[in-house]
Motif scaffolding. Structure first.
Motif, mmCIF file in Angstrom:
data_model
loop_
_atom_site.group_PDB
_atom_site.id
_atom_site.type_symbol
_atom_site.label_atom_id
_atom_site.label_comp_id
_atom_site.label_asym_id
_atom_site.label_seq_id
_atom_site.Cartn_x
_atom_site.Cartn_y
_atom_site.Cartn_z
ATOM 1 N N ASP A 30 -1.444 8.081 4.365
ATOM 2 C CA ASP A 30 -0.904 6.739 4.531
ATOM 3 C C ASP A 30 -1.104 6.280 5.971
ATOM 4 O OD1 ASP A 30 0.331 4.349 4.061
ATOM 5 O OD2 ASP A 30 2.330 5.177 3.704
ATOM 6 N N GLU A 31 -2.126 5.430 6.177
ATOM 7 C CA GLU A 31 -2.476 4.895 7.489
ATOM 8 C C GLU A 31 -2.535 6.006 8.538
ATOM 9 O OE1 GLU A 31 -0.246 1.449 8.596
ATOM 10 O OE2 GLU A 31 -0.526 0.474 6.649
ATOM 11 N N LEU A 35 1.360 4.318 -2.825
ATOM 12 C CA LEU A 35 1.200 5.748 -2.592
ATOM 13 C C LEU A 35 2.461 6.517 -2.950
ATOM 14 C CD1 LEU A 35 -1.574 5.343 -1.265
ATOM 15 C CD2 LEU A 35 -0.817 6.874 0.566
ATOM 16 N N ARG A 36 3.603 5.954 -2.659
ATOM 17 C CA ARG A 36 4.862 6.645 -2.962
ATOM 18 C C ARG A 36 5.073 6.760 -4.469
ATOM 19 N NH1 ARG A 36 8.285 7.547 1.159
ATOM 20 N NH2 ARG A 36 10.163 7.328 -0.115
ATOM 21 N N LYS A 50 0.822 -1.212 0.000
ATOM 22 C CA LYS A 50 0.000 0.000 0.000
ATOM 23 C C LYS A 50 0.858 1.263 0.000
ATOM 24 C CE LYS A 50 -2.232 -0.835 3.806
ATOM 25 N NZ LYS A 50 -1.370 -1.981 4.251
ATOM 26 N N SER A 51 1.817 1.320 0.916
ATOM 27 C CA SER A 51 2.658 2.512 1.013
ATOM 28 C C SER A 51 3.514 2.684 -0.236
ATOM 29 C CB SER A 51 3.551 2.429 2.256
ATOM 30 O OG SER A 51 2.772 2.472 3.433
ATOM 31 N N LEU A 96 -6.683 7.100 0.832
ATOM 32 C CA LEU A 96 -5.954 6.705 2.025
ATOM 33 C C LEU A 96 -5.723 5.210 2.079
ATOM 34 C CD1 LEU A 96 -7.999 5.366 4.448
ATOM 35 C CD2 LEU A 96 -8.921 7.673 4.282
ATOM 36 N N THR A 97 -4.661 4.837 2.765
ATOM 37 C CA THR A 97 -4.404 3.432 3.039
ATOM 38 C C THR A 97 -4.735 3.150 4.497
ATOM 39 O OG1 THR A 97 -2.110 3.704 3.783
ATOM 40 C CG2 THR A 97 -2.485 3.477 1.400
ATOM 41 N N TYR A 128 0.338 15.143 0.797
ATOM 42 C CA TYR A 128 0.746 13.779 1.154
ATOM 43 C C TYR A 128 1.090 13.737 2.633
ATOM 44 C CZ TYR A 128 3.682 9.615 1.590
ATOM 45 O OH TYR A 128 4.235 8.421 2.012
ATOM 46 N N PHE A 143 -3.427 12.551 -0.107
ATOM 47 C CA PHE A 143 -3.061 11.160 0.154
ATOM 48 C C PHE A 143 -2.736 11.009 1.641
ATOM 49 C CE2 PHE A 143 -2.017 11.533 -4.373
ATOM 50 C CZ PHE A 143 -2.490 10.332 -4.881
ATOM 51 N N GLY A 174 2.473 11.048 5.254
ATOM 52 C CA GLY A 174 3.044 9.717 5.438
ATOM 53 C C GLY A 174 2.765 9.161 6.817
ATOM 54 N N GLN A 175 3.394 8.029 7.115
ATOM 55 C CA GLN A 175 3.138 7.369 8.388
ATOM 56 C C GLN A 175 3.879 8.024 9.547
ATOM 57 O OE1 GLN A 175 3.511 3.080 8.309
ATOM 58 N NE2 GLN A 175 2.746 2.952 6.228
#
Length: 219
Positions: free
Chosen positions: A169-170, A56-57, A52-53, A200-201, A90, A167, A92-93
């Motif tokens: 990411d978790e 997105l990247r 998933k990540s 989204l993830t 974006y 976006f 990120g985590q």
């Protein structure tokens, strides 16, 4: 007439070398093909390590695909990555803020990075602080914020330049149930207020089932 998709991915594939000394490669994503319409809330569901990540990247131009391509907000991720980056947010985590900088100053720095005037950045920062309920923490340093507050700041940073596509990411991983619920309330409100497309993830099935209009599952 249907609107043009805000994301169009065709055959996105990513392989990583297992060792630099060998030609053997590990496939992280294979033939990812989908479209997303403007205004949608799309959830990308799958277990940890599913890709998933990495997906997105690739879509955010942070990682070039091994093969395939995509258009994001009308711009090709390979031939015009700067055009993509200028039109997306974006998150990120990991927390993206500088721990020693105050919350409001972090937003102003993000505005300067995107070439916003000081006055425009101040107006936008104040708007996001209000809409994401960060007013009580605007003068605190990032390291003084709770996990839920940091995630809301991350989202504010991603929205600073008012992108049509965000976006995530978790976004709720590692948060307690109340912080997760509060974060989702803000995400839904932002979408309702500004019409932002959200991709989204998550690996929380109940989140995807409750909030997303469309769910894609990565095996």
């Amino acid at each position: 007439m249907l609107p043009e998709p805000i994301i169009e991915a065709h055959g996105l594939t990513k392989r990583f070398p297992v060792k630099k000394q060998t030609a053997k490669k590990k496939t992280a994503v294979t033939d990812l093909t989908f479209e997303a319409a403007p205004g949608e809330l799309v959830a990308f569901l799958g277990p940890n390590g599913a890709g998933k990540s990495t997906s997105l990247r690739m879509l955010t131009t942070l990682l070039p695909p091994t093969s395939g391509t995509a258009r994001v907000v009308g711009h090709d991720i390979l031939s015009d990555p700067s055009g993509v980056r200028a039109r997306i947010g974006y998150v990120g985590q990991l927390t993206s803020g500088s721990f020693s900088q105050r919350t409001r100053d972090e937003l102003l720095s993000q505005g300067a990075f995107y070439g916003m005037s000081r006055a425009h950045a101040i107006r936008r920062a104040d708007e996001l602080i209000e809409s994401l309920d960060l007013g009580g923490f605007a003068t605190r340093t990032v390291q003084q914020l709770s996990g839920g507050q940091k995630r809301r700041l991350d989202i504010a940073l991603g929205l600073m330049h008012a992108p049509p596509l965000l976006f995530l990411d978790e976004p709720s991983t590692g948060l307690d149930p109340q912080s997760r619920a509060n974060l989702w309330e803000h995400i839904i409100d932002l979408r309702r207020t500004h019409g932002t497309t959200i991709f989204l993830t998550t690996h929380y099935l109940e989140e995807a089932d409750r909030f997303a209009e469309r769910v894609m599952v990565m095996d």
